[in-house]
Design a protein around this motif. Structure first.
Motif, PDB file in Angstrom:
ATOM      1  N   UNK A   1       0.842  -1.209   0.000  1.00  0.00           N
ATOM      2  CA  UNK A   1       0.000   0.000   0.000  1.00  0.00           C
ATOM      3  C   UNK A   1       0.874   1.255   0.000  1.00  0.00           C
ATOM      4  N   UNK A   2       1.914   1.209   0.821  1.00  0.00           N
ATOM      5  CA  UNK A   2       2.795   2.379   0.933  1.00  0.00           C
ATOM      6  C   UNK A   2       3.490   2.643  -0.401  1.00  0.00           C
ATOM      7  N   UNK A   3       3.918   1.564  -1.068  1.00  0.00           N
ATOM      8  CA  UNK A   3       4.613   1.733  -2.355  1.00  0.00           C
ATOM      9  C   UNK A   3       3.671   2.283  -3.433  1.00  0.00           C
ATOM     10  N   UNK A   4       2.459   1.713  -3.530  1.00  0.00           N
ATOM     11  CA  UNK A   4       1.523   2.204  -4.553  1.00  0.00           C
ATOM     12  C   UNK A   4       1.066   3.626  -4.245  1.00  0.00           C
ATOM     13  N   UNK A   5       0.854   3.907  -2.970  1.00  0.00           N
ATOM     14  CA  UNK A   5       0.467   5.275  -2.601  1.00  0.00           C
ATOM     15  C   UNK A   5       1.560   6.247  -3.032  1.00  0.00           C
ATOM     16  N   UNK A   6       2.796   5.845  -2.817  1.00  0.00           N
ATOM     17  CA  UNK A   6       3.916   6.720  -3.177  1.00  0.00           C
ATOM     18  C   UNK A   6       3.974   6.935  -4.695  1.00  0.00           C
ATOM     19  N   UNK A   7       3.724   5.849  -5.446  1.00  0.00           N
ATOM     20  CA  UNK A   7       3.720   5.991  -6.913  1.00  0.00           C
ATOM     21  C   UNK A   7       2.665   6.999  -7.368  1.00  0.00           C
ATOM     22  N   UNK A   8       1.582   7.054  -6.602  1.00  0.00           N
ATOM     23  CA  UNK A   8       0.502   7.981  -6.961  1.00  0.00           C
ATOM     24  C   UNK A   8       0.735   9.385  -6.396  1.00  0.00           C
ATOM     25  N   UNK A   9       1.829   9.549  -5.638  1.00  0.00           N
ATOM     26  CA  UNK A   9       2.161  10.886  -5.115  1.00  0.00           C
ATOM     27  C   UNK A   9       1.687  11.120  -3.687  1.00  0.00           C
ATOM     28  N   UNK A  10       1.501  10.034  -2.925  1.00  0.00           N
ATOM     29  CA  UNK A  10       0.985  10.179  -1.560  1.00  0.00           C
ATOM     30  C   UNK A  10       1.838   9.430  -0.539  1.00  0.00           C
ATOM     31  N   UNK A  11       1.733   9.881   0.711  1.00  0.00           N
ATOM     32  CA  UNK A  11       2.363   9.203   1.844  1.00  0.00           C
ATOM     33  C   UNK A  11       1.252   8.814   2.810  1.00  0.00           C
ATOM     34  N   UNK A  12       1.378   7.609   3.398  1.00  0.00           N
ATOM     35  CA  UNK A  12       0.333   7.182   4.352  1.00  0.00           C
ATOM     36  C   UNK A  12       0.719   7.603   5.755  1.00  0.00           C
ATOM     37  N   UNK A  13      -0.157   8.347   6.410  1.00  0.00           N
ATOM     38  CA  UNK A  13       0.029   8.800   7.793  1.00  0.00           C
ATOM     39  C   UNK A  13      -1.197   8.404   8.611  1.00  0.00           C
ATOM     40  N   UNK A  14      -0.971   8.110   9.903  1.00  0.00           N
ATOM     41  CA  UNK A  14      -2.141   7.960  10.775  1.00  0.00           C
ATOM     42  C   UNK A  14      -2.573   9.374  11.136  1.00  0.00           C
ATOM     43  N   UNK A  15      -3.756   9.758  10.663  1.00  0.00           N
ATOM     44  CA  UNK A  15      -4.191  11.146  10.804  1.00  0.00           C
ATOM     45  C   UNK A  15      -5.417  11.239  11.709  1.00  0.00           C
ATOM     46  N   UNK A  16      -5.346  12.130  12.682  1.00  0.00           N
ATOM     47  CA  UNK A  16      -6.538  12.514  13.426  1.00  0.00           C
ATOM     48  C   UNK A  16      -7.190  13.642  12.640  1.00  0.00           C
ATOM     49  N   UNK A  17      -8.482  13.513  12.372  1.00  0.00           N
ATOM     50  CA  UNK A  17      -9.160  14.517  11.540  1.00  0.00           C
ATOM     51  C   UNK A  17     -10.337  15.102  12.302  1.00  0.00           C
ATOM     52  N   UNK A  18     -10.364  16.424  12.385  1.00  0.00           N
ATOM     53  CA  UNK A  18     -11.494  17.130  13.006  1.00  0.00           C
ATOM     54  C   UNK A  18     -11.923  18.175  11.981  1.00  0.00           C
TER      55      UNK A  18
END
Ligand code: HSE
Length: 449
Positions: free
Chosen positions: A235-252
């Motif tokens: 997942x991390x590799x494909x996300x990176x290919x698409x221009x993204x980094x995976x983070x555990x995000x708290x969202x409000x």
């Protein structure tokens, strides 16, 4: 110079860190605020428990009641942790009208509403800067710095352990299990890692921030939480290919649209009341966004206010010294409030949004990264696209990387904005197709714009 006497409960990692920081910079703080904070006694579990900084034996006791009830003790700092004894000790101090400083996020998450109400009832204050993101002064920023703003968005990397694991998975192409094991060996992760890797620590912190930002008490059970155990290096590799980094995000995030209460699916009606997404989950963050560059154990909180615009806070979210820095800030506030007799100069948490509510996750709208494990034969993509199409969910891109020939191959889809509920239902149907070989992986995407 005026002096306030401090009773500290807890002489372990954080307690001895505070003791040391006061020895180091107590004089500097006194010269700045005109009040000296004097440690009168430290309550410890055992005199010889391991601690990173020494505390003289003469300063220690094992009897918390003698400290809380000591008429000479003006301020109590609860640095012991846990949710039972800590609650009892804090309530005892508040009932005596003594201000309390705490670093205890789990306690505030479980009993914050009761404790803040008690502080108000007994005419005193409960300070909690150290409970969220250690050395980052995010509570002060939200409570004081942004008092003139509506907080429209808050995105937080608030768990250092998860950020450390995800960073190493990305940089080294390593698996979750291997990095976790190594992080445990190095002391970055607990032997029982669930509190961190399953998202509960982040849930505690995000609940505190959401309550403060939106003026109604956010119960932990209303916060949607997913941890990072299911994230793979693929997942991390494909996300990176698409221009993204995976983070555990708290969202409000303030959610516009339907009325405030109940989370129903009734007719759309704009509401003046806060209706807020409060969640914690692994998220694809654009590599171009500053949060994607927050690495290893560092924390960061991105806050958008309707007046101030975008702001960013970065620093160490844990550790004896960073946490001590936050506790000293609260001690300075408590000392000043006592000096000037202004017990509610900056109230800790005041509910002001009577009809605020957390939006159920199924109604939250986002974009998605989906990874499927499929049989490589004609018509499979058409079947999948048909299910998304029937659910009115748009596909923005599809990748079937070459070089994966075998019994099954990865298929990566990026989906347009859609409600979580609709995507979950569609993926449940897709997961039942004969050509789909394992449970679909879905990771939400935030563009942070
Ligand atoms: N265990 C937390 C973290 C720190 O990894 O960030 C304490 O909340």
């Amino acid at each position: 110079m005026q002096q306030v006497n401090l009773g500290m409960i807890g002489g372990g990692t954080v307690g001895s860190g505070v003791f040391h920081a006061l020895q180091l910079n107590g004089g500097l703080m006194a010269s700045r605020i005109g009040v000296k904070v004097n440690v009168r006694k430290v309550v410890v579990k055992a005199f010889d428990e391991p601690r990173p900084y020494p505390i003289p034996k003469s300063a220690m006791t094992t009897d918390w009641q003698s400290v809380v009830n000591d008429p000479q003790v003006d301020v109590v700092a609860e640095l012991a942790g846990g949710t039972t004894f800590a609650r009892t000790m804090i309530l005892a101090a508040l009932k005596l009208g003594k201000p309390v400083v705490t670093a205890n996020k789990a306690l505030l998450s479980a009993h914050g509403e009761e404790l803040f109400a008690a502080a108000q009832q007994y005419g005193t204050n409960l300070y909690y800067e150290a409970s969220v993101c250690g050395g980052i002064p995010i509570i002060k920023a939200l409570r004081e710095g942004f008092v003139g703003n509506r907080i429209t968005h808050l995105y937080g990397i608030v768990n250092g352990t998860c950020n450390y694991i995800l960073t190493r998975m990305k940089l080294e192409g390593a698996d979750f299990t291997a990095v976790l094991k190594d992080a445990q060996a190095q002391g970055y992760a607990e032997a029982e890692p669930s509190l961190d890797v399953d998202g509960y620590d982040a849930q505690h912190k995000i609940g505190i921030l959401a309550s403060l930002a939106h003026g109604f008490w956010v119960k932990p059970e209303d916060i949607y939480v997913e941890g990072i155990r299911g994230i793979t290096r693929t997942d991390i590799q494909f996300a990176n290919q698409l221009g993204y980094t995976i983070k555990l995000l708290g969202i409000i995030k303030r959610v516009e649209g339907r009325g405030a209460k109940g989370g129903g699916t009734g007719a759309s009606k704009p509401s003046p009341h806060a209706r807020v997404q409060v969640s914690v989950y692994p998220t694809l963050v654009p590599n171009t966004h500053v949060l994607a560059s927050v690495n290893h154990v560092f924390n960061a909180v991105f806050v958008r206010g309707d007046v101030v615009g975008d702001t960013l806070f970065y620093g160490r979210g844990a550790g004896k010294d960073a946490t001590a820095s936050a506790v000293l800030s609260d001690l300075a506030d408590a000392a000043l409030d006592l000096k000037f007799g202004t017990k509610h100069r900056v109230p800790p948490f005041v509910p002001h949004e009577r009809d605020g509510a957390v939006a159920p996750i199924n109604e939250v709208i986002s974009r998605y990264f989906v990874r499927l494990d499929v049989v490589d034969r004609p018509g499979v993509l058409a079947q999948i696209a048909a299910i998304f199409g029937q659910a009115r969910i748009g596909i923005s891109s599809v990748i079937q990387p070459e070089g994966h020939e075998g019994a099954s191959v990865p298929l990566i889809l990026m989906l347009h904005d859609a409600p979580n509920g609709a995507v979950s239902r569609a993926l449940a149907k897709i997961g039942k197709l004969a050509a789909v070989k394992s449970a679909p992986v879905m990771i939400r995407v935030e563009d942070l714009c």
